[in-house]
Design a protein around this motif. Sequence first.
Motif, short mmCIF file in Angstrom:
data_model
loop_
_atom_site.label_atom_id
_atom_site.label_comp_id
_atom_site.label_asym_id
_atom_site.label_seq_id
_atom_site.Cartn_x
_atom_site.Cartn_y
_atom_site.Cartn_z
N VAL A 112 24.42 2.63 -44.43
CA VAL A 112 23.51 3.44 -45.26
C VAL A 112 24.13 3.67 -46.65
N SER A 113 25.46 3.85 -46.67
CA SER A 113 26.14 4.02 -47.97
C SER A 113 25.93 2.79 -48.86
N PRO A 127 24.49 21.66 -35.47
CA PRO A 127 24.53 20.27 -35.01
C PRO A 127 23.17 19.58 -35.17
N ILE A 128 23.22 18.29 -35.49
CA ILE A 128 21.97 17.53 -35.67
C ILE A 128 21.10 17.64 -34.42
N ALA A 129 21.74 17.69 -33.26
CA ALA A 129 20.99 17.74 -32.01
C ALA A 129 20.13 18.99 -31.89
N ARG A 130 20.46 20.03 -32.65
CA ARG A 130 19.67 21.26 -32.58
C ARG A 130 18.52 21.27 -33.59
N LEU A 131 18.49 20.29 -34.47
CA LEU A 131 17.40 20.23 -35.45
C LEU A 131 16.13 19.72 -34.76
N PRO A 132 14.96 20.15 -35.25
CA PRO A 132 13.72 19.62 -34.69
C PRO A 132 13.65 18.10 -34.88
N LEU A 133 13.07 17.42 -33.88
CA LEU A 133 12.98 15.96 -33.95
C LEU A 133 12.26 15.49 -35.21
N SER A 134 11.27 16.30 -35.64
CA SER A 134 10.43 15.89 -36.78
C SER A 134 11.19 15.74 -38.08
N VAL A 135 12.39 16.34 -38.18
CA VAL A 135 13.13 16.25 -39.45
C VAL A 135 14.40 15.40 -39.33
N ARG A 136 14.68 14.91 -38.12
CA ARG A 136 15.95 14.20 -37.96
C ARG A 136 15.97 12.86 -38.69
N TRP A 137 14.79 12.31 -38.97
CA TRP A 137 14.78 11.04 -39.70
C TRP A 137 15.36 11.22 -41.10
N ILE A 138 15.20 12.42 -41.65
CA ILE A 138 15.81 12.66 -42.97
C ILE A 138 17.33 12.70 -42.82
N SER A 139 17.79 13.40 -41.77
CA SER A 139 19.24 13.44 -41.51
C SER A 139 19.79 12.03 -41.34
N ASN A 140 19.05 11.21 -40.60
CA ASN A 140 19.53 9.85 -40.34
C ASN A 140 19.54 8.98 -41.60
N GLY A 141 18.79 9.40 -42.60
CA GLY A 141 18.76 8.64 -43.85
C GLY A 141 19.90 9.02 -44.79
N LEU A 142 20.74 9.98 -44.38
CA LEU A 142 21.85 10.42 -45.23
C LEU A 142 23.16 9.83 -44.72
N LEU A 191 21.71 20.71 -47.06
CA LEU A 191 22.79 21.46 -46.40
C LEU A 191 22.46 21.73 -44.94
N LEU A 192 21.17 21.92 -44.67
CA LEU A 192 20.77 22.12 -43.27
C LEU A 192 20.68 20.79 -42.53
N LEU A 193 20.03 19.81 -43.17
CA LEU A 193 19.76 18.54 -42.47
C LEU A 193 21.00 17.65 -42.34
N GLY A 194 22.04 17.95 -43.11
CA GLY A 194 23.26 17.16 -43.02
C GLY A 194 24.08 17.47 -41.77
#
Lengths: 276, 255
Positions: free
Chosen positions: A248-249, A201-216, A193-196
């Motif tokens: 990705v889908s 906004p994704i831009a406010r997430l730490p860089l270290s976790v954005r790869w998980i967001s990008n995998g969704l 729910l956070l990483l989606g």
Amino acid sequence: MIPSESLQGNEVAWALSVTLATGRAFLTRMSAYLIQFVRWPLGPLLIFAVWRVMYGASGRTVVGGASLSGFLVTGIFGSVLLSSSIWTSGYAIEWERDEGTSGSLFLSPASRAAVIAGYGLGSFVWFLPCFIMVTLLGVATGATLNIGSMAAAALGALAMVTASLSMGFTLAGLFILSRRGNLIANVMQPPLLLLGGFAVPIARLPLSVRWISNGLPITHALEAFRPAVLTGAGLATTGRELALSFGVSAAYVVAGLLALRRVEHVARRLGQLDLY
Amino acid sequence: MAASWSARMKEQLVISGALGYLGLWIGLPVFQLATAGLIYEGRNPALVPYAVVGTATSTLVFTMLYNVGQTLDTERLRGTLIGLFLAPAPRIAWLTGFALAGAFETSLAAASTVGFGMLVFGVRFDVDWPALLVSLGLLLLGLWGLGFVFSAIGLWSRRSNDVSNLVSPVMLLLGSVYYPITALPLWLRLPARALPLSYGVQALVEASLHHRPLSTLTAKIIPLAGFAVLLPLAGIAAFRWVEHGARRRGDLDLY
């Protein structure tokens, strides 16, 4: 749930029939209790209100380049579709097992993928009143639509639905094979729910976790849908995120079909599915 | 009480596995706090420490709803409720044992929330311990009673999980978990003031972040004390009502 014999020669029509029958069964089951009519639409509305008050307290009126309410309405759409992929299409076989019908499901000639799609389709219909109510609340609190390209908006919406279903395919196999479906679903929901990028906004997430967001896939779908309906962006702007979302889908669908094949093996050859 | 506590703990650990158990109880509040932190950071950072205390306190509510509140209906679904009612043990003892297992999970979740807030957002505490302990004690008593009320409602409705899922976002919205009550629109402040959680969070924030002594917290402590007296009585009454109905109709395990 088994379609008529006239359909059995046509694989596509048969799968569609199974999907529609499963969707209807899902809606019938959900309608059995009055509280379901209250809790499902109300939950996302209340979460919208919580996020709206939080942003109000923070003093932000524009988020991710869009109006606050517009950003949150689309975020709620995304979070509802994520919940759908976890708790309905993803949980499809778990539901059957919980209710003691998984044995019949695996003995029937119905496509398992069509059954999962049916759960997903049923949940989209079930959530329609919720989508409408959240949209009305969003408009009442300042959200405005700005669609520059109907094609971009329609493809964005299609990407959201496709992303939800594709994640459901993958999760369905994962949940049933892990034998810890409920636990995994509960553990994975808060981070997703956070990483989606639904509330932040994704831009406010730490860089270290954005790869998980990008995998969704749902993240990319939302990144395409939001600007298409809120800031008038066209396909030239949203095309990259749309392509990523559909790509990705597709990967999730392939993974899901492989997992389902494994589930089939466990159910038919090893006979283990309903032993726990 | 000890036996029911032990049984519930073992059951949770066996069902979830140690890693899953930790992931479940640590993950939920930490990610909720992370969302709040990212919303407030850079614009209103003063609300981040508030959200740390509020999120840690909200873990009590989640235990009240999803653990205590679902106890009776969960036992019914497993077919063990009749056994529990017929067992020669005080009802309040096994109910409290189950609730204490929830308290362990709450402590874990609250501690991880506070630790995350300190490590990631640099939140520092300035605690007035008597005020903190009194506020927490009163809130716990109130929520303990409310948990039994919801347990009775869950059993009566046969849909305790749906009841919990319906009530929890209401608590998040009105319970002052992520923002002070003054951040709510005026018309929502009235129902917010009818909840023990909103007084509890405000009192705990004042006591743990701003070193406010008890004497300055009377506006929060007095209503909390009222809830601490009334809600356990309501919980006991609700439980008796459910038990009376179950014995009279004999329908507890019929569906």
